[in-house]
Structure formats: structure tokens, C-alpha cells
Design a protein around this motif. Structure first.
Motif, short mmCIF file in Angstrom:
data_model
loop_
_atom_site.label_atom_id
_atom_site.label_comp_id
_atom_site.label_asym_id
_atom_site.label_seq_id
_atom_site.Cartn_x
_atom_site.Cartn_y
_atom_site.Cartn_z
N ARG A 116 42.45 20.14 10.79
CA ARG A 116 43.47 19.53 9.94
C ARG A 116 43.67 20.34 8.65
O ARG A 116 44.81 20.49 8.17
CB ARG A 116 43.08 18.09 9.62
CG ARG A 116 43.27 17.14 10.81
CD ARG A 116 42.60 15.81 10.56
NE ARG A 116 42.96 15.25 9.27
CZ ARG A 116 42.19 14.40 8.58
NH1 ARG A 116 40.99 14.05 9.05
NH2 ARG A 116 42.60 13.93 7.42
N ILE A 117 42.59 20.84 8.07
CA ILE A 117 42.73 21.67 6.86
C ILE A 117 43.49 22.96 7.20
O ILE A 117 44.37 23.40 6.43
CB ILE A 117 41.35 21.98 6.26
CG1 ILE A 117 40.72 20.70 5.69
CG2 ILE A 117 41.46 23.03 5.16
CD1 ILE A 117 39.30 20.87 5.18
N ASP A 118 43.18 23.57 8.34
CA ASP A 118 43.91 24.78 8.76
C ASP A 118 45.39 24.46 8.98
O ASP A 118 46.27 25.25 8.61
CB ASP A 118 43.30 25.34 10.04
CG ASP A 118 42.01 26.12 9.79
OD1 ASP A 118 41.74 26.43 8.61
OD2 ASP A 118 41.27 26.39 10.75
N ALA A 119 45.67 23.32 9.59
CA ALA A 119 47.07 22.93 9.81
C ALA A 119 47.81 22.72 8.48
O ALA A 119 48.98 23.09 8.35
CB ALA A 119 47.12 21.66 10.65
N LEU A 120 47.10 22.15 7.50
CA LEU A 120 47.69 21.96 6.18
C LEU A 120 47.99 23.30 5.53
O LEU A 120 49.06 23.48 4.94
CB LEU A 120 46.74 21.13 5.31
CG LEU A 120 47.17 20.91 3.85
CD1 LEU A 120 48.48 20.14 3.79
CD2 LEU A 120 46.07 20.17 3.08
N ARG A 121 47.08 24.23 5.65
CA ARG A 121 47.28 25.56 5.07
C ARG A 121 48.50 26.24 5.69
O ARG A 121 49.31 26.86 4.98
CB ARG A 121 46.02 26.40 5.27
CG ARG A 121 44.83 25.92 4.46
CD ARG A 121 43.51 26.44 5.00
NE ARG A 121 43.43 27.88 4.97
CZ ARG A 121 43.04 28.63 5.99
NH1 ARG A 121 42.75 28.07 7.15
NH2 ARG A 121 42.98 29.93 5.88
N ILE A 122 48.63 26.17 6.99
CA ILE A 122 49.78 26.79 7.67
C ILE A 122 51.07 26.10 7.26
O ILE A 122 52.09 26.76 6.98
CB ILE A 122 49.59 26.73 9.20
CG1 ILE A 122 48.41 27.61 9.61
CG2 ILE A 122 50.86 27.17 9.92
CD1 ILE A 122 48.01 27.47 11.06
N ALA A 123 51.05 24.78 7.18
CA ALA A 123 52.25 24.04 6.80
C ALA A 123 52.70 24.39 5.38
O ALA A 123 53.91 24.56 5.12
CB ALA A 123 51.99 22.53 6.91
N LEU A 124 51.74 24.54 4.47
CA LEU A 124 52.09 24.86 3.08
C LEU A 124 52.56 26.30 2.93
O LEU A 124 53.32 26.59 2.01
CB LEU A 124 50.90 24.58 2.18
CG LEU A 124 50.52 23.11 2.01
CD1 LEU A 124 49.30 22.97 1.12
CD2 LEU A 124 51.68 22.31 1.44
N ARG A 125 52.10 27.18 3.79
CA ARG A 125 52.63 28.54 3.73
C ARG A 125 54.12 28.55 4.05
O ARG A 125 54.90 29.26 3.42
CB ARG A 125 51.88 29.43 4.72
CG ARG A 125 52.35 30.89 4.70
CD ARG A 125 51.93 31.63 5.94
NE ARG A 125 52.50 31.04 7.15
CZ ARG A 125 52.21 31.46 8.38
NH1 ARG A 125 51.35 32.43 8.55
NH2 ARG A 125 52.76 30.87 9.42
N ASP A 126 54.51 27.75 5.03
CA ASP A 126 55.91 27.74 5.46
C ASP A 126 56.76 26.79 4.64
O ASP A 126 57.98 27.00 4.52
CB ASP A 126 55.98 27.35 6.94
CG ASP A 126 55.23 28.33 7.84
OD1 ASP A 126 55.12 29.50 7.45
OD2 ASP A 126 54.75 27.91 8.91
N SER A 127 56.14 25.76 4.05
CA SER A 127 56.91 24.77 3.31
C SER A 127 56.05 24.20 2.18
O SER A 127 55.42 23.14 2.32
CB SER A 127 57.36 23.63 4.25
OG SER A 127 58.16 22.70 3.55
N PRO A 128 55.99 24.88 1.02
CA PRO A 128 55.17 24.41 -0.09
C PRO A 128 55.62 23.04 -0.59
O PRO A 128 56.78 22.65 -0.44
CB PRO A 128 55.40 25.48 -1.17
CG PRO A 128 55.90 26.67 -0.44
CD PRO A 128 56.68 26.15 0.73
N LEU A 129 54.67 22.31 -1.18
CA LEU A 129 54.98 20.99 -1.72
C LEU A 129 55.47 21.09 -3.15
O LEU A 129 54.80 21.68 -4.01
CB LEU A 129 53.72 20.11 -1.69
CG LEU A 129 53.20 19.66 -0.32
CD1 LEU A 129 51.89 18.89 -0.51
CD2 LEU A 129 54.23 18.79 0.38
N PRO A 130 56.64 20.52 -3.46
CA PRO A 130 57.10 20.50 -4.85
C PRO A 130 56.37 19.43 -5.65
O PRO A 130 56.07 18.34 -5.15
CB PRO A 130 58.60 20.17 -4.70
CG PRO A 130 58.69 19.38 -3.44
CD PRO A 130 57.62 19.92 -2.52
#
Length: 531
Positions: free
Chosen positions: A336-350
Motif C-alpha cells: 500500500r505504501i508503494d502504491a501511494l508513492r506511485i500514485a503521488l508521482r503521477d498525481s501529487p496531492l494539493p
């Protein structure tokens, strides 16, 4: 050549702590450490020493520190800027602080000098904040003394690359916001060892450009202390302090980088070492000869500590760990942490600006990496880390952003003398002090390859929790450095009393492997904390 002695190893069992971040875990093996420090001591004769620097330089003159009422005492002590070529008009004024011993006068054992780590850590702040805990661990037997090393906090001259601390911090934040290599890596697997891409090289060029900019800024505006802030110079400062305090030998407790400082002093002045504890050992050989290898060694146990955080969360369950779900395992939380890292690379949280944050901005993959890495130092932070990771997983990055950019960070150009001491003082600190010391200490020959692919390759090798290499573009040099020998086999002179090296299995940056390796070379004793 003297035959190398294998280190003795003792083991205790307790919860792991990180000394250089917080010295509050001093209940750990406190009896063993205190016993080591005062064992075999007779009462001390008070000697009023005369420093070697100038015929009129006498014992240090203490006064009540204006920021702690009468709890601690302060002093300012002049030493030569260049110990190898001292000039009367070129001095360094060391800011010092003392917490007096609390035991009966007849039982007191003299002075214990401490260093909290870094390089860049403030010794005066460490005594003010952590001194009472240290005093309790040592049964009040020692005056606890420390100082701000060269270029750090209240010791002057200050580095002066930037007009004040605020712009220096802003530069550091610019570097952090460039992110780690993941921001430029196109692969689904962020740890993939694929060929270097053009995106990664463009990212590395920005990192390299900021390193050049920092060096040029310091060349244009920095003070002469940038050539005289090596650990060897600081070791010579300690020798003068010991003499001015009237002590026969140095009694010392160093944490993290403070172990490198202690090792350097012991190597340079073995006959001046009394009782020395090096706690959370940083490998001095790699630090001074190969900064790349030093980085590799530092990460030996980082994955173990990350696994400990996750397994503790799994064991605690959803009721006590916000990151845990009902059927989680260590592997599933890692995923889940790895998935979060990948998601934030492609779509950072404002993240919008708030009273708790320094403006607004984005939470990226690198933001997650920095927060995890910093939080691993102390298990007391793990509950909060789990909470803000869980929030980020749900799309709320405020907790992560606040951790990185709290509202109390002051980026303004302000008067650094507006404080109770009415002299230059840092309030937030920056990485510049670390840079100024470490980059003088290390052999730049190992960093002669300044190509961008080399930087990217190193970052890939270091893995998911790494920070970038340093000192590749630093152009300052010192005439006073110590880079060995570091082992008895190579000609190091052993101290009369063996050094006590302390390590544990829960240290993400100064691993037990470095503790055992350094003790083996220097002929010390190892105290291992399990937990």
C-alpha cells in the motif's frame, strides 16, 4: 605492528531509540554507561589550567545563561581559527553551556563533554534541552558541558553564505522540493534498475545546478570559517577546552556524528582520552575517505527499521494504528505504501495554505520518502506517521505537508542577534553547517566523477529511502583534516581506557554494523542494545 584485538560484546534488551535526534532514551543501559564513565575514578583535584592559546588565556569564565534562569551556565571561549598557523587577530569564539553536577561535592567526578550529532548539531541547545535527562542517567556525578562547533549556531564567526538563516532555509526547501529521483522515473516499479532515462538526467541536472549555486554563494559571501570547520579543527578545540577546564583527560559521550568527532579526537590525541562513549556509531573510515560508501553503510539497517514500524502497526491493529486494516500483513502495508508513492508521482496531492503550514503546495512521492525517513529515527513518532500516511492514502496530504513545512519555519531575512544573548543565534538550523563540516572532512578524490549518470546510479543503488549524494561540487578545502589511520593494524594508537561503542538493531542511519566494524578496528568494547 600491534595485533588487532577483537571487540568485547555485551548485550542488553530495551526499546530502540535514536540518540542524535533525541537523547531522551537514556534509561537504555544507563547503569552500564554511567558505570563505565566513573569506574576506577578517584576524586578529582581541581586545577586551574592555562590554555596553550595565548599567555593570558585562563580558565573558562561561566555566567548564568540568560535563557534558562540559573539552571545552566554559559561561556564564550576563544581558540585559534587556524590551529596549525595561529594568528592573534584570527580567532573562533566557541559558545559553551554547562549543566553543573548535582551529586555531593565529594562524589563528583569532573566534566563530561557531549556532542549531539550532525555535523551541524548545537551542543549548547543539547545541554539546555537534554541535559537533565543525561544528568539523571549519570547520577549527577559529572558537570555536563558542550559547545557549538565551528560554523554552528552561536559559535562565531558564522558561515555567512546567506544574509540570515531564513534565506538559507529557503534554499534548502528549494532543493527538497525538487524531489528525489522518483519524480523523474517513468517505470511502474520505482525501484527498478532500468537504464537511465532522459527525464532522470534532467532531474539530476537540477540537483547538480543547486549544488553549484550553493558553492558559488558561499564563495561569494561566506566567511573564512568555511576553510577551518573540519572535525580535526574541532578536535583541537576540545583539547583546549579540556585543558582550560582543568581536566587531565577528556571524558566524552558522542551521538551519531558525535561518534566521528570522538573517534577523531581519540585518533589524534590518544593519550588525552579518559572515558569515552560513542553512541550510534557513524563509520569514520568511510566518512573521511569515500562519501559514497558512507551513504551505503548508513542505510544498512534502514529497511529493518521500516519493517519494524510496519510490523508494530500490524500488531497494534486498526484500534491503535491508523494505517492498519483488519487483515493487514507486513507485506500488504508495504504494498500500500508503494502504491501511494506511485500514485503521488503521477498525481501529487494539493494542500491549501493554513495556520499550521508554511504556505500551500504539493505532497509528492518525495514528500512521503522524506517524512518516513525522518520519522524512523524515533518510535515515539510512529503513531503520528501511521496517521498521516493513512490520511494521504485517503487523499488528504495536509498532515504530510505540515510535517515537512510547519508554520514556525521563518524564511524572512531577520536580525539573528535578536535573542537573550544579543549575539548571532540560529533558531531553525539548516543543512549548511552539515555541508561545511562533512565536505571538508571527506576525501574529494572519491567524488571526482561529477557526471550526472553517476549521481543517478548512486540514487538508484541507495533505494527507496535514500537522500542524494553530497560534496561533489564543494570547492572549499582545509589544511587541517584527519583521514586515518583508523585501525590498530594500520598504525592507530590505542587509548589507555578502551572506548565503549554503543549500537542497536533499531537505528536507521548509524547501524550496528558500523558500531561493530569501528570498534573492531579501534580495539574498543561494544555494548549492543536489542529490542
Amino acid at each position: 605492528m600491534e595485533k588487532r584485538e577483537l571487540p568485547l560484546v555485551y548485550e542488553t534488551s530495551s526499546r530502540p531509540t535514536k540518540s542524535s535526534t533525541s537523547l531522551r532514551g537514556l534509561g537504555i543501559a544507563a547503569f552500564s554507561l554511567a558505570a563505565f564513565l566513573w569506574l576506577a575514578y578517584d576524586s578529582f583535584d581541581v586545577i586551574k589550567a592555562v590554555s596553550r592559546f595565548g599567555p593570558d588565556r585562563r580558565a573558562i569564565k561561566w555566567f548564568p545563561c540568560p535563557d534558562t534562569a540559573d539552571l545552566t551556565f554559559c561561556a564564550f571561549f576563544d581558540v585559534p581559527m587556524d590551529h596549525l598557523n595561529p594568528q592573534a587577530n584570527e580567532t573562533v569564539t566557541l559558545a559553551m553551556r554547562k549543566l553543573p553536577a548535582t551529586a555531593k561535592a565529594a562524589d563528583r567526578k569532573g566534566t563530561l563533554i557531549i556532542n549531539p550529532g550532525g555535523p551541524g548539531g548545537s551542543g549548547t541547545e543539547a545541554v539546555a534541552r537534554e541535559g537533565p535527562d543525561l544528568m539523571e542517567a549519570l547520577d549527577g556525578l559529572f558537570d555536563i558541558v558542550s559547545f557549538d562547533p565551528r560554523g554552528i549556531n552561536m559559535t562565531t564567526p558564522s558561515i555567512d553564505c546567506f544574509p540570515s538563516e531564513g534565506p538559507a532555509m529557503l534554499f534548502q526547501l528549494d532543493l527538497e522540493r525538487l524531489g528525489l529521483r522518483y519524480e523523474a522515473q517513468p517505470y511502474t516499479d520505482l525501484n527498478a534498475s532500468e537504464p537511465i532515462t532522459s527525464q532522470e538526467l534532467r532531474w539530476a541536472a537540477k540537483i547538480d545546478g543547486l549544488a553549484r549555486a550553493l558553492d558559488q554563494t558561499c564563495r561569494d559571501h561566506g566567511s573564512k570559517i568555511l576553510q577551518h570547520s573540519s572535525t580535526a579543527s574541532t578536535s583541537r578545540d576540545i583539547k583546549l577546552i579540556v585543558e582550560a577546564l582543568g581536566e587531565d583527560k577528556l571524558n566524552y559521550w558522542g551521538f551519531s556524528y558525535g561518534t566521528t568527532l570522538g573517534s577523531t579526537f581519540a585518533a589524534m590525541f590518544p593519550d588525552s582520552v579518559g572515558h569515552m562513549v560513542l553512541d550510534g556509531v557513524s563509520d569514520p573510515t568511510a566518512y573521511t575517505t569515500d562519501m559514497w560508501q558512507w551513504g551505503r553503510y548508513a542505510m544498512d539497517y534502514t529497511h529493518i527499521v521500516l519493517d519494524a514500524f510496519i510490523s508494530t502497526c500490524v500488531e497494534a491493529g486498526p484500534e491503535r494504528c491508523a494505517l492498519a486494516q483488519g487483515n493487514d500483513t507486513v507485506a500488504s502495508i508495504h504494498a500500500r505504501i508503494d502504491a501511494l508513492r506511485i500514485a503521488l508521482r503521477d498525481s501529487p496531492l494539493p494542500v491549501a495554505a493554513s495556520n499550521e503550514t508554511l504556505g500551500g503546495g504539493l505532497v509528492t512521492t518525495s514528500s512521503i520518502q522524506h517524512v518516513i525517513f525522518r520519522s524512523l529515527y524515533a518510535p515515539s513518532r510512529w503513531s503520528h506517521l501511521a496517521s498521516i500516511l493513512a490520511e494521504a492514502e485517503k487523499g488528504n496530504g495536509t498532515g504530510i505537508f505540515t510535517q515537512l513545512y510547519p508554520s514556525w519555519l521563518d524564511l524572512s531575512s531577520r536580525d539573528q542577534t535578536n535573542n537573550p544573548f544579543h549575539r548571532y543565534m540560529e533558531t531553525t538550523g539548516s543543512a549548511l553547517g552539515h555541508h561545511a563540516v562533512a565536505c571538508l572532512d571527506t576525501d574529494r578524490a572519491a567524488l571526482s566523477d561529477t557526471s550526472l549518470p553517476t549521481l543517478v546510479d548512486f540514487m538508484k543503488e541507495m533505494g527507496r529511502l535514500s537522500i542524494s549524494g553530497e560534496c561533489r561540487r564543494w570547492s572549499f578545502h582545509s589544511n587541517d583534516v584527519y583521514r586515518g589511520p583508523w585501525s590498530l593494524e594500520d598504525g592507530l594508537n590505542k587509548t589507555e581506557t578502551p572506548i565503549l561503542f554503543v549500537g542497536n538493531m533499531g537505528d536507521p542511519v548509524t547501524p550496528l554494523s558500523a558500531t561493530k566494524r569501528t570498534a573492531g578496528k579501534m580495539g574498543g568494547t561494544v555494548l549492543v542494545q536489542n529490542g
